[in-house]
Motif scaffolding. Structure first.
Motif, PDB file in Angstrom:
ATOM      1  N   ARG A  35       0.832  -1.207   0.000  1.00  0.00           N
ATOM      2  CA  ARG A  35       0.000   0.000   0.000  1.00  0.00           C
ATOM      3  C   ARG A  35       0.869   1.261   0.000  1.00  0.00           C
ATOM      4  N   ALA A  36       1.884   1.281   0.833  1.00  0.00           N
ATOM      5  CA  ALA A  36       2.772   2.452   0.886  1.00  0.00           C
ATOM      6  C   ALA A  36       3.433   2.699  -0.463  1.00  0.00           C
ATOM      7  N   THR A  37       3.783   1.622  -1.172  1.00  0.00           N
ATOM      8  CA  THR A  37       4.497   1.747  -2.439  1.00  0.00           C
ATOM      9  C   THR A  37       3.578   2.211  -3.564  1.00  0.00           C
ATOM     10  N   ILE A  38       2.391   1.640  -3.664  1.00  0.00           N
ATOM     11  CA  ILE A  38       1.499   2.040  -4.746  1.00  0.00           C
ATOM     12  C   ILE A  38       1.083   3.500  -4.610  1.00  0.00           C
ATOM     13  N   LEU A  39       0.870   3.951  -3.377  1.00  0.00           N
ATOM     14  CA  LEU A  39       0.499   5.347  -3.166  1.00  0.00           C
ATOM     15  C   LEU A  39       1.662   6.281  -3.483  1.00  0.00           C
ATOM     16  N   LYS A  40       2.853   5.868  -3.134  1.00  0.00           N
ATOM     17  CA  LYS A  40       4.031   6.696  -3.410  1.00  0.00           C
ATOM     18  C   LYS A  40       4.317   6.743  -4.903  1.00  0.00           C
ATOM     19  N   LEU A  41       4.232   5.600  -5.582  1.00  0.00           N
ATOM     20  CA  LEU A  41       4.531   5.572  -7.010  1.00  0.00           C
ATOM     21  C   LEU A  41       3.523   6.399  -7.806  1.00  0.00           C
ATOM     22  N   ALA A  42       2.274   6.406  -7.362  1.00  0.00           N
ATOM     23  CA  ALA A  42       1.250   7.219  -8.042  1.00  0.00           C
ATOM     24  C   ALA A  42       1.611   8.698  -8.031  1.00  0.00           C
ATOM     25  N   GLY A 250       7.959   3.240   1.330  1.00  0.00           N
ATOM     26  CA  GLY A 250       7.342   3.529   0.046  1.00  0.00           C
ATOM     27  C   GLY A 250       8.336   4.125  -0.929  1.00  0.00           C
ATOM     28  N   GLU A 251       9.137   5.069  -0.451  1.00  0.00           N
ATOM     29  CA  GLU A 251      10.169   5.683  -1.301  1.00  0.00           C
ATOM     30  C   GLU A 251      11.188   4.651  -1.756  1.00  0.00           C
ATOM     31  N   ARG A 252      11.660   3.841  -0.820  1.00  0.00           N
ATOM     32  CA  ARG A 252      12.707   2.870  -1.161  1.00  0.00           C
ATOM     33  C   ARG A 252      12.192   1.816  -2.147  1.00  0.00           C
ATOM     34  N   HIS A 253      10.950   1.420  -2.014  1.00  0.00           N
ATOM     35  CA  HIS A 253      10.437   0.415  -2.931  1.00  0.00           C
ATOM     36  C   HIS A 253      10.109   1.005  -4.303  1.00  0.00           C
ATOM     37  N   CYS A 254       9.754   2.273  -4.358  1.00  0.00           N
ATOM     38  CA  CYS A 254       9.652   2.933  -5.671  1.00  0.00           C
ATOM     39  C   CYS A 254      11.012   2.933  -6.366  1.00  0.00           C
ATOM     40  N   PHE A 255      12.043   3.179  -5.607  1.00  0.00           N
ATOM     41  CA  PHE A 255      13.412   3.168  -6.131  1.00  0.00           C
ATOM     42  C   PHE A 255      13.778   1.784  -6.651  1.00  0.00           C
ATOM     43  N   LEU A 256      13.463   0.751  -5.879  1.00  0.00           N
ATOM     44  CA  LEU A 256      13.759  -0.617  -6.318  1.00  0.00           C
ATOM     45  C   LEU A 256      13.016  -0.948  -7.615  1.00  0.00           C
ATOM     46  N   ALA A 257      11.838  -0.365  -7.782  1.00  0.00           N
ATOM     47  CA  ALA A 257      11.012  -0.676  -8.941  1.00  0.00           C
ATOM     48  C   ALA A 257      11.381   0.113 -10.187  1.00  0.00           C
ATOM     49  N   THR A 258      12.179   1.175 -10.041  1.00  0.00           N
ATOM     50  CA  THR A 258      12.418   2.051 -11.198  1.00  0.00           C
ATOM     51  C   THR A 258      13.882   2.358 -11.486  1.00  0.00           C
ATOM     52  N   SER A 259      14.770   2.167 -10.539  1.00  0.00           N
ATOM     53  CA  SER A 259      16.160   2.570 -10.726  1.00  0.00           C
ATOM     54  C   SER A 259      16.942   1.566 -11.568  1.00  0.00           C
ATOM     55  N   SER A 260      17.757   2.069 -12.478  1.00  0.00           N
ATOM     56  CA  SER A 260      18.602   1.182 -13.278  1.00  0.00           C
ATOM     57  C   SER A 260      19.821   0.698 -12.489  1.00  0.00           C
TER      58      SER A 260
END
Length: 337
Positions: A35-42, A250-260
């Motif tokens: 939940r924290a990740t989906i809200l942050k990524l949005a 949430g921030e860290r998991h957005c990073f894991l999902a998008t960072s090269s």
């Protein structure tokens, strides 16, 4: 350690550097880390198309309201489903595949610490959610992930905590509680490595989020649950480096999902964000499969040696064969066509 400021800087550039209309699938996003990740990524993506899977309609309605407030230009769809059942996973994947031509991110955080319940498909509930259903989502959605320039799979459990695997008890039904986490984590990581061989253009991250306040502990039942809570509390107390807030996770998991930093074997999809490409689970830089801890650092030489020994003994192949056998037993096929 990848600092939070570096991560936030990378995430802030998502809207400029990644294409609009990013398609992400979240499993287990109605509470906790998902939940924290989906809200942050949005917050960061232009015109996102998000699917999230869970069992609670009331929790989903609340999240949908928040998503539309955070980013009204997005399209969000909740799929109510029991992700512990592989037959249901197949139906969910079929629904998503009919609506999209590709998938950019598959984010999985479904789980339980209920060690006593068995599903109707004769799988232990804890393993059904933490392992079998996660690998089934990957198997079903891998062709769609291969069509993305990002192509990222994030599975949240306990990457960097891998341990020995008992080759005579792959399902882990008789593994002692204090050895269960290492056994399961190695199964996940080694299966991700096999998936990477099948789809080298997709990258895979298995991470340990640290101590985050989530409802997971409530799923442990009875006397066994009390023992498990004690084991997790003590192992966490003496091994974790930091306590992580939901906002930071949430921030860290957005990073894991998008960072090269976590690029695939064949492409550097995502945002580098001022960091170097990470060391993979096999000890090689940029190998396409990454085990990372709560501060986004790769597993050390000790855990790499553990995994190397499992591969050397051929146990990784037994894990893969076991998974395929269970897929066939439950659904009659290795993946939906």
């Amino acid at each position: 350690m990848v600092s939070l400021s570096v991560i936030q800087s990378s995430n802030a550039s998502i809207s400029k550097e990644l294409p609009s209309g990013l398609v992400a699938v979240f499993v287990g996003a109605t509470s906790g880390i998902g939940r924290a990740t989906i809200l942050k990524l949005a917050k960061y993506v232009q015109q996102p198309r998000f699917y999230f899977v869970g069992r609670s309609q009331s929790a989903a309605d609340e999240i949908l309201d928040q998503l539309h407030q955070i980013n009204p230009d997005g399209r969000y769809e909740f799929i109510k489903a029991d992700a512990s059942l592989l037959s249901v996973v197949d139906m969910v994947c079929e629904t998503i595949r009919k609506k999209e031509t590709h998938i950019d991110i598959l984010f999985q955080s479904q789980g339980t610490l209920d060690v006593s319940t068995e599903t109707s498909e004769r799988l232990p509930l804890i393993m059904a959610l933490s392992y079998y259903s996660r690998m089934r989502f990957i198997a079903n959605l891998l062709p769609w992930l291969q069509r993305s320039s990002l192509g990222r799979v994030v599975t949240v459990l306990a990457g960097t905590k891998e341990g020995p695997v008992n080759p005579t008890d792959i399902p882990g039904k008789k593994v002692l509680p204090w050895k269960a986490r290492g056994h399961l984590c190695s199964m996940i990581t080694l299966t991700l490595e096999r998936s990477s061989e099948l789809a080298p253009g997709v990258s895979f991250v298995h991470n340990y989020p640290g101590f985050v306040a989530t409802p997971l502990a409530k799923s442990m039942k009875g006397a066994t649950g009390a023992v498990m809570r004690s084991v997790f509390w003590f192992t966490g107390l003496f091994s974790t480096k930091v306590y992580v807030s939901l906002d930071e996770t949430g921030e860290r998991h957005c990073f894991l999902a998008t960072s090269s930093r976590f690029s695939s074997k064949t492409q550097s999809g995502g945002l580098l964000g001022g960091t170097e490409v990470a060391i993979g689970s096999d000890g090689a830089v940029g190998s396409g499969v990454y085990i990372v801890d709560e501060v986004c650092e790769s597993g050390d030489a000790n855990v790499q040696n553990v995994l190397s020994g499992i591969r050397r003994d051929g146990i990784h192949q037994k894990i893969w064969e076991h998974l395929q056998n269970e897929f066939l037993r439950v659904t009659g096929k290795s993946a939906i066509q």
